[in-house]
Design an enzyme around this catalytic site. Structure first.
Site, PDB file in Angstrom:
ATOM      1  N   HIS A   1       0.821  -1.217   0.000  1.00 25.21           N
ATOM      2  CA  HIS A   1       0.000   0.000   0.000  1.00 25.21           C
ATOM      3  C   HIS A   1       0.854   1.266   0.000  1.00 25.21           C
ATOM      4  O   HIS A   1       0.325   2.360  -0.196  1.00 25.21           O
ATOM      5  CB  HIS A   1      -0.902  -0.008   1.231  1.00 25.21           C
ATOM      6  CG  HIS A   1      -2.338   0.299   0.933  1.00 25.21           C
ATOM      7  ND1 HIS A   1      -2.900   0.263  -0.334  1.00 25.21           N
ATOM      8  CD2 HIS A   1      -3.361   0.658   1.767  1.00 25.21           C
ATOM      9  CE1 HIS A   1      -4.182   0.575  -0.260  1.00 25.21           C
ATOM     10  NE2 HIS A   1      -4.484   0.824   0.987  1.00 25.21           N
TER      11      HIS A   1
ATOM     12  N   ASN B   1      -6.859   6.236   3.888  1.00 25.98           N
ATOM     13  CA  ASN B   1      -8.282   6.505   3.655  1.00 25.98           C
ATOM     14  C   ASN B   1      -8.646   7.985   3.709  1.00 25.98           C
ATOM     15  O   ASN B   1      -9.745   8.357   3.306  1.00 25.98           O
ATOM     16  CB  ASN B   1      -9.138   5.737   4.668  1.00 25.98           C
ATOM     17  CG  ASN B   1      -9.069   4.238   4.441  1.00 25.98           C
ATOM     18  OD1 ASN B   1      -8.356   3.755   3.566  1.00 25.98           O
ATOM     19  ND2 ASN B   1      -9.812   3.490   5.236  1.00 25.98           N
TER      20      ASN B   1
ATOM     21  N   ASP C   1      -0.767   2.225  -5.476  1.00 30.03           N
ATOM     22  CA  ASP C   1      -0.758   0.787  -5.737  1.00 30.03           C
ATOM     23  C   ASP C   1      -2.048   0.328  -6.405  1.00 30.03           C
ATOM     24  O   ASP C   1      -3.118   0.901  -6.179  1.00 30.03           O
ATOM     25  CB  ASP C   1      -0.575   0.028  -4.419  1.00 30.03           C
ATOM     26  CG  ASP C   1      -1.691   0.344  -3.423  1.00 30.03           C
ATOM     27  OD1 ASP C   1      -1.779   1.509  -2.977  1.00 30.03           O
ATOM     28  OD2 ASP C   1      -2.489  -0.559  -3.103  1.00 30.03           O
TER      29      ASP C   1
ATOM     30  N   ASN D   1      -9.340   3.051  -1.605  1.00 30.00           N
ATOM     31  CA  ASN D   1      -9.909   4.027  -0.673  1.00 30.00           C
ATOM     32  C   ASN D   1      -9.186   5.372  -0.687  1.00 30.00           C
ATOM     33  O   ASN D   1      -9.794   6.410  -0.446  1.00 30.00           O
ATOM     34  CB  ASN D   1      -9.919   3.458   0.747  1.00 30.00           C
ATOM     35  CG  ASN D   1     -10.961   2.369   0.922  1.00 30.00           C
ATOM     36  OD1 ASN D   1     -11.979   2.365   0.230  1.00 30.00           O
ATOM     37  ND2 ASN D   1     -10.716   1.446   1.826  1.00 30.00           N
TER      38      ASN D   1
END
Length: 212
Positions: free
Chosen positions: A40, A87, A112, A133
């Site tokens: 991530h 997020n 990613d 997100n």
């Protein structure tokens, strides 16, 4: 190198409130050592590689993140690593965009993508969040899907594995080398996108390493 940094600073000699950065390059990831080098966090790693290429650093704190200044092809750019956790990435991107009065089409987001093979790149000028997100939050804060992005493939998760566990995991040794090459390629793609435009960048980098 000190002379080079001084020249960069010269481009930004006016008060920041009066500046207009031509581009914001935002690499997405999660802060703290716990998440370093996870799937991530490839956006952070690309920004680090790009900063090295541009002889600058991303260590000034503002916009709910860390940022640095550089010049690509005569254009002023801001390199940004949001520290809001993935997020809420849009909070940081929007804060920088508002401060420098940068339009969405000059905000390049690097992140990613689990739908792409490990190390594969894909450049797009707009599009939905695709389940990511961080991108979803950026779209919400900018109020548009029309901003360029560079997706860096991290491979699809195993069938029975939770997606969150997968993207917060690290690359196995055999994939890490591919990713190091991808970070360099993505950094180059950012420079081409800024200097030569999205069309040329997409023609040059999209589809690279795709399966036949």
């Amino acid at each position: 190198m000190s002379g080079f940094l001084e020249r960069i600073k010269g481009v930004f000699h006016r008060k920041e409130e009066d500046e207009k950065a031509m581009y914001i390059i935002a690499g997405l990831g999660n802060p703290t050592k716990e998440y370093e080098k996870t799937r991530h966090n490839v956006g952070f790693e690309v920004i680090d590689v790009l900063a090295d290429r541009l002889f600058t650093s991303v260590d000034e704190k503002k916009f709910k993140g860390y940022y640095g200044k550089a010049v690509i092809g005569g254009e002023k750019v801001i390199l940004l690593k949001p520290q809001t956790f993935m997020n809420l990435s849009g909070e940081s991107v929007r804060a920088a965009a508002d401060f420098y009065k940068v339009d969405p089409d000059h905000i390049i987001v690097v992140y990613d993508d689990v739908s792409l093979d490990v190390g594969q790149l894909r450049i797009r000028t707009k599009g939905s969040a695709g389940g990511h997100n961080g991108i979803k939050n950026i779209i919400a804060h900018l109020g548009t899907q029309e901003f360029p992005r560079i997706k860096v493939g991290v491979g699809n998760k195993p069938p029975r594995m939770d997606l969150a566990d997968y993207v917060l995991g690290r690359f196995p040794k055999e994939e890490r080398g591919l990713m190091e090459d991808a970070f360099k390629e993505a950094a180059e793609a950012v420079e081409v996108l800024v200097k030569e435009g999205a069309g040329i960048a997409m023609n040059r980098f999209n589809g690279h390493k795709e399966k036949e």
